[in-house]
Design a protein around this motif. Structure first.
Motif, PDB file in Angstrom:
ATOM      1  N   UNK A   4       0.884  -1.328  -0.097  1.00  0.00           N
ATOM      2  CA  UNK A   4       0.156   0.135  -0.030  1.00  0.00           C
ATOM      3  C   UNK A   4       0.678   1.148   0.030  1.00  0.00           C
ATOM      4  N   UNK A   5       0.684   2.051  -1.116  1.00  0.00           N
ATOM      5  CA  UNK A   5       1.555   3.038  -1.306  1.00  0.00           C
ATOM      6  C   UNK A   5       1.000   4.494  -0.398  1.00  0.00           C
ATOM      7  N   UNK A   6       1.916   5.307   0.160  1.00  0.00           N
ATOM      8  CA  UNK A   6       1.722   6.604   0.599  1.00  0.00           C
ATOM      9  C   UNK A   6       2.702   7.506   0.594  1.00  0.00           C
ATOM     10  N   UNK A   7       2.195   8.753   0.551  1.00  0.00           N
ATOM     11  CA  UNK A   7       3.162   9.821   0.468  1.00  0.00           C
ATOM     12  C   UNK A   7       3.765  10.402   1.618  1.00  0.00           C
ATOM     13  N   UNK A   8       4.917  10.761   1.585  1.00  0.00           N
ATOM     14  CA  UNK A   8       5.754  11.254   2.696  1.00  0.00           C
ATOM     15  C   UNK A   8       6.123  12.838   2.477  1.00  0.00           C
ATOM     16  N   UNK A   9       5.669  13.965   3.289  1.00  0.00           N
ATOM     17  CA  UNK A   9       5.139  13.673   4.621  1.00  0.00           C
ATOM     18  C   UNK A   9       3.650  13.431   4.663  1.00  0.00           C
TER      19      UNK A   9
END
Ligand code: PMP
Length: 390
Positions: free
Chosen positions: A119-124
């Motif tokens: 599952x991809x997520x973006x930082x910040x």
């Protein structure tokens, strides 16, 4: 007895990013006057008429089990809100009412990922994201956005990480950066999702707090309605954080599965809360603008303060109730800056690093105190940064 690995590894180890916050709370408990600019909660409470409706509904008997998917009335109102704002025809069959946006994020990931799926997520990122992904036994994969791009995600960075992934979680207007994704950013994200057959989970809880540009819901982009789950909430738009009322908007077949999940987990949201939410939404955009107005005003005040000095620069503050300040001129990490600022000036801000490595050398300021105190605190913060920048 041994707890599950899932729950013992939920936070991923290491600091949970709340050290400065906890230290500030301890100082306050010890009687130290700390100016708190940490947490994303309005400095107003839920408006009296909304509470009166909640009371009326409860007294009228809406205190039993409510309909698990949400009341037809609230689902219809939420559907109409999305039809109006995005142009995508939306009916109650596209809507599940959830106990807040956080629970919507969890349920959305249950619906589209299996254990072990990437599952991809973006930082910040909003602090709970990695834990939410681990709670469904997905494998979180972080994609860094760049301060040099004002934290607008690059489609090429997402594409480079998308191999074998199932879903992408985005958040615009963004907590913690205050950035609103541009049309080009959203178009790029949509294309990557289509090219790599990704589900898109779009956290839009700040959609009523846009100061610059326009909120674009990716569900409205070509080919996206069938692969997008929008998570929304009454928390930020109507100062109803404690009422725990949110929703998922998505394709009817997925919503039907999510109703099964709700039946076996939350069993719905209290009816009197839903009646109050329906009443609040029926007041229209004017009420939402009124609730957002203090943040809009403080953001303008902050821009004036920041324009007068050179030590601190402001990441384009386009939406949401936060400012992301670049303090790299001081040579300090966000964490050291926040700790030192708390010790020296008794001002508590969140270190950028609490929201991921991509926000290193930044601090997040919540615009959640009265205008005068907010301006005074920001002036002191800037002065302190100037001193440290030498
Ligand atoms: N998403 C983001 C980006 C948030 O900042 C928050 C709350 N701070 C939530 C989701 C969850 O909000 P709630 O559960 O109150 O709707």
């Amino acid at each position: 007895m041994k707890p599950s690995q899932r729950i013992t590894t939920l936070l991923g180890g290491g600091s949970d990013g709340w050290d400065v916050f906890n230290k500030a709370r301890d100082m306050i408990a010890d009687g130290v006057p700390v100016t708190e600019l940490t947490i994303g909660e309005h400095d107003i409470r839920t408006a009296a008429p909304i509470l009166q409706e909640m009371h009326r509904a409860a007294m009228a008997g809406h205190t039993g089990y409510a309909s698990v998917p949400g009341t037809s009335k609230l689902r219809d109102i939420v559907a109409a809100r999305y039809t109006d704002r995005t142009g995508v025809p939306t009916t109650r069959d596209n809507v599940l009412i959830t106990p807040g946006g956080q629970s919507a994020l969890f349920a959305a990931h249950v619906a589209v990922t299996d254990p072990g799926d990437v599952a991809l997520y973006l930082d910040p990122y909003y602090a709970t994201y990695p834990g939410t992904l681990r709670s469904v036994s997905a494998q979180p994969r972080r994609i860094a956005t760049r301060a040099d791009d004002a934290f607008q995600p690059r489609a090429s960075d997402i594409a480079a990480a998308a191999e074998g992934a199932k879903s992408l979680l985005i958040n615009s207007p963004n907590n913690p950066t205050g950035v609103v994704y541009s049309q080009a950013t959203m178009d790029g994200i949509a294309q990557v999702c289509i090219d790599h057959d990704l589900w898109l989970i779009s956290d839009e809880v700040y959609d009523s707090q846009v100061w610059e540009g326009q909120h674009i819901s990716p569900r409205a982009l070509p080919g996206m309605a069938e692969r997008t789950l929008v998570c929304g909430s009454m928390s930020k738009s109507h100062a109803m954080t404690g009422s725990r009322c949110g929703w998922i908007v998505g394709p009817p077949d997925i919503i039907a599965y999510l109703i099964d999940l709700a039946t076996n987990t939350t069993y719905g949201v209290p009816g009197y809360i839903q009646d109050a939410a329906a009443f609040a939404l029926e007041q229209g955009a004017e009420l939402e603008e009124e609730i957002a107005a203090p943040f809009r005003r403080r953001r303008a005040l902050a821009k004036e303060v920041i324009a007068k000095q050179n030590a601190v620069s402001l990441v384009p503050a386009q939406g949401a109730m936060y400012l992301m300040l670049d303090i790299r001129s001081t040579g300090l990490s966000g964490e050291d800056f926040a700790n030192d600022l708390l010790d020296a000036e008794h001002i508590a801000v969140m270190p950028g690093e609490s929201f991921g490595d991509a926000a290193a050398g930044h601090v997040r300021v919540a615009m959640t105190i009265a205008d005068d105190s907010f301006v005074a605190a920001l002036e002191r913060l800037c002065k302190y940064a100037e001193g440290r920048a030498g």
